[in-house]
Scaffold this motif. Sequence first.
Motif, PDB file in Angstrom:
ATOM      1  N   THR A 158     -15.501   9.631  65.084  1.00  0.00           N
ATOM      2  CA  THR A 158     -14.713   8.901  64.084  1.00  0.00           C
ATOM      3  C   THR A 158     -13.537   9.725  63.561  1.00  0.00           C
ATOM      4  O   THR A 158     -12.594   9.162  63.010  1.00  0.00           O
ATOM      5  N   SER A 159     -13.589  11.060  63.748  1.00  0.00           N
ATOM      6  CA  SER A 159     -12.487  11.883  63.226  1.00  0.00           C
ATOM      7  C   SER A 159     -11.175  11.583  63.963  1.00  0.00           C
ATOM      8  O   SER A 159     -10.097  11.899  63.471  1.00  0.00           O
ATOM      9  N   SER A 160     -11.283  10.948  65.145  1.00  0.00           N
ATOM     10  CA  SER A 160     -10.064  10.632  65.896  1.00  0.00           C
ATOM     11  C   SER A 160      -9.404   9.341  65.397  1.00  0.00           C
ATOM     12  O   SER A 160      -8.321   8.980  65.862  1.00  0.00           O
ATOM     13  N   LEU A 161     -10.062   8.636  64.470  1.00  0.00           N
ATOM     14  CA  LEU A 161      -9.535   7.334  64.044  1.00  0.00           C
ATOM     15  C   LEU A 161      -8.456   7.448  62.981  1.00  0.00           C
ATOM     16  O   LEU A 161      -7.709   6.502  62.748  1.00  0.00           O
ATOM     17  N   GLY A 162      -8.395   8.588  62.300  1.00  0.00           N
ATOM     18  CA  GLY A 162      -7.470   8.728  61.178  1.00  0.00           C
ATOM     19  C   GLY A 162      -8.164   8.377  59.880  1.00  0.00           C
ATOM     20  O   GLY A 162      -9.396   8.293  59.823  1.00  0.00           O
ATOM     21  N   THR A 163      -7.373   8.149  58.827  1.00  0.00           N
ATOM     22  CA  THR A 163      -7.969   7.794  57.537  1.00  0.00           C
ATOM     23  C   THR A 163      -7.437   6.442  57.079  1.00  0.00           C
ATOM     24  O   THR A 163      -6.378   5.987  57.539  1.00  0.00           O
ATOM     25  N   PHE A 164      -8.189   5.810  56.176  1.00  0.00           N
ATOM     26  CA  PHE A 164      -7.918   4.418  55.799  1.00  0.00           C
ATOM     27  C   PHE A 164      -8.106   4.221  54.295  1.00  0.00           C
ATOM     28  O   PHE A 164      -8.883   4.926  53.651  1.00  0.00           O
ATOM     29  N   ASP A 165      -7.407   3.227  53.778  1.00  0.00           N
ATOM     30  CA  ASP A 165      -7.609   2.825  52.385  1.00  0.00           C
ATOM     31  C   ASP A 165      -8.830   1.926  52.261  1.00  0.00           C
ATOM     32  O   ASP A 165      -9.497   1.919  51.223  1.00  0.00           O
ATOM     33  N   VAL A 166      -9.093   1.158  53.310  1.00  0.00           N
ATOM     34  CA  VAL A 166     -10.218   0.217  53.280  1.00  0.00           C
ATOM     35  C   VAL A 166     -10.874   0.196  54.658  1.00  0.00           C
ATOM     36  O   VAL A 166     -10.177   0.173  55.683  1.00  0.00           O
ATOM     37  N   VAL A 167     -12.205   0.243  54.672  1.00  0.00           N
ATOM     38  CA  VAL A 167     -12.958   0.042  55.907  1.00  0.00           C
ATOM     39  C   VAL A 167     -13.839  -1.181  55.694  1.00  0.00           C
ATOM     40  O   VAL A 167     -14.527  -1.284  54.665  1.00  0.00           O
ATOM     41  N   THR A 168     -13.800  -2.122  56.627  1.00  0.00           N
ATOM     42  CA  THR A 168     -14.514  -3.386  56.452  1.00  0.00           C
ATOM     43  C   THR A 168     -15.595  -3.566  57.517  1.00  0.00           C
ATOM     44  O   THR A 168     -15.424  -3.194  58.679  1.00  0.00           O
ATOM     45  N   PHE A 169     -16.718  -4.148  57.075  1.00  0.00           N
ATOM     46  CA  PHE A 169     -17.856  -4.467  57.948  1.00  0.00           C
ATOM     47  C   PHE A 169     -18.201  -5.930  57.689  1.00  0.00           C
ATOM     48  O   PHE A 169     -18.968  -6.242  56.772  1.00  0.00           O
ATOM     49  N   ASN A 170     -17.600  -6.817  58.449  1.00  0.00           N
ATOM     50  CA  ASN A 170     -17.836  -8.243  58.239  1.00  0.00           C
ATOM     51  C   ASN A 170     -18.959  -8.734  59.138  1.00  0.00           C
ATOM     52  O   ASN A 170     -18.781  -8.877  60.330  1.00  0.00           O
ATOM     53  N   LYS A 171     -20.115  -8.950  58.559  1.00  0.00           N
ATOM     54  CA  LYS A 171     -21.278  -9.460  59.298  1.00  0.00           C
ATOM     55  C   LYS A 171     -21.566  -8.595  60.520  1.00  0.00           C
ATOM     56  O   LYS A 171     -21.700  -9.072  61.648  1.00  0.00           O
ATOM     57  N   VAL A 172     -21.638  -7.312  60.263  1.00  0.00           N
ATOM     58  CA  VAL A 172     -21.902  -6.313  61.298  1.00  0.00           C
ATOM     59  C   VAL A 172     -23.221  -5.590  61.015  1.00  0.00           C
ATOM     60  O   VAL A 172     -24.052  -5.407  61.891  1.00  0.00           O
ATOM     61  N   LEU A 173     -23.419  -5.205  59.747  1.00  0.00           N
ATOM     62  CA  LEU A 173     -24.521  -4.290  59.417  1.00  0.00           C
ATOM     63  C   LEU A 173     -25.899  -4.917  59.601  1.00  0.00           C
ATOM     64  O   LEU A 173     -26.876  -4.199  59.831  1.00  0.00           O
ATOM     65  N   GLU A 174     -25.994  -6.244  59.571  1.00  0.00           N
ATOM     66  CA  GLU A 174     -27.294  -6.897  59.786  1.00  0.00           C
ATOM     67  C   GLU A 174     -27.743  -6.820  61.238  1.00  0.00           C
ATOM     68  O   GLU A 174     -28.906  -7.055  61.553  1.00  0.00           O
ATOM     69  N   HIS A 175     -26.790  -6.494  62.137  1.00  0.00           N
ATOM     70  CA  HIS A 175     -27.098  -6.459  63.572  1.00  0.00           C
ATOM     71  C   HIS A 175     -27.637  -5.112  64.036  1.00  0.00           C
ATOM     72  O   HIS A 175     -28.068  -5.004  65.180  1.00  0.00           O
ATOM     73  N   VAL A 176     -27.544  -4.082  63.208  1.00  0.00           N
ATOM     74  CA  VAL A 176     -27.945  -2.744  63.662  1.00  0.00           C
ATOM     75  C   VAL A 176     -29.256  -2.334  62.992  1.00  0.00           C
ATOM     76  O   VAL A 176     -29.585  -2.803  61.896  1.00  0.00           O
ATOM     77  N   GLU A 177     -29.988  -1.442  63.663  1.00  0.00           N
ATOM     78  CA  GLU A 177     -31.290  -1.042  63.118  1.00  0.00           C
ATOM     79  C   GLU A 177     -31.131  -0.206  61.859  1.00  0.00           C
ATOM     80  O   GLU A 177     -31.951  -0.295  60.954  1.00  0.00           O
ATOM     81  N   ASP A 178     -30.097   0.626  61.817  1.00  0.00           N
ATOM     82  CA  ASP A 178     -29.931   1.528  60.675  1.00  0.00           C
ATOM     83  C   ASP A 178     -28.571   1.307  60.002  1.00  0.00           C
ATOM     84  O   ASP A 178     -27.618   2.063  60.225  1.00  0.00           O
ATOM     85  N   PRO A 179     -28.466   0.273  59.177  1.00  0.00           N
ATOM     86  CA  PRO A 179     -27.171  -0.026  58.556  1.00  0.00           C
ATOM     87  C   PRO A 179     -26.714   1.055  57.580  1.00  0.00           C
ATOM     88  O   PRO A 179     -25.510   1.247  57.390  1.00  0.00           O
TER      89      PRO A 179
END
Length: 272
Positions: A168-189
């Motif tokens: 993730t360090s290659s992505l840069g930095t952001f003011d906002v990071v969004t997770f729209n209906k993503v975290l319910e799909h993973v085992e460890d949100p």
Amino acid sequence: MIKPTLQCPCAGRHLQPAFQYDAPPPGETAFDCAGGQYRRGYARCGLCGHWFSDNAMDLGALYGGAYVDNTYGERMRQTFERILALPPERSDNAGRVAALLDFARGRFAAGTVPRLLDVGAGLGVFPCRMKEAGWHCTALDPDERAARHAREVIGIEAVTGDFMRIDTSSLGTFDVVTFNKVLEHVEDPVAMLARARPLLVPGGFVYIEVPDGEAAAAEGPGREEFFIEHHHVFSPASAALLAVRAGFSPLLTQRLREPSSKFTLRVFATGS
Ligand SMILES: [Zn+2]
């Protein structure tokens, strides 16, 4: 038997059996259970109201099959354009964009272009509208077709990758990071959300959107919030606790029924 890897956002384990399914509820994505019997359920945390999937079936086939074809197949562009054409009162995305712009108002210095990373962007309808609102958007999705669509059709930056695995360090930095209906799909949100922390600039925030199991349960176990692809279904308490456990401070939780009829929780949480 609930997988021990599925942790409750409250860090407790006060599980009570809730729903059981011997056949797919109507409308669920077709899933090949490889000749085995369809059998799954949900248990619920008696403390924070969080719902856990109890499912011993191999879901590998889910994300490799109809789910991906429905999301990213030949109809991707058509689906994108159909959703973009929805009038605002019928668009879940229009409500999301309005809520986010409302929360962001006054948080960033005037004249700056806020930077947004959308994790699990899929069709990219959301970053498309945020770009139109003047934001700089980056879409991240595990599927290369989604990333290409984001670049070529929407005209935003795009990265192909699994947010749990990429550097993730290659992505840069952001003011906002969004997770729209993503975290319910993973085992460890909690672990997934925590990976957003170092990406946020001071004063930045995460926006989380997850299914509201507490509201949906009143209409019974056949609701889409409890479809097979959801390891986790949240309560207002567990959604806020998810943010806390991942190292954020939840500032606002919203509970709504979307135009699509989904019961949804939104959490805005700051990183510092
Ligand atoms: Zn709990």
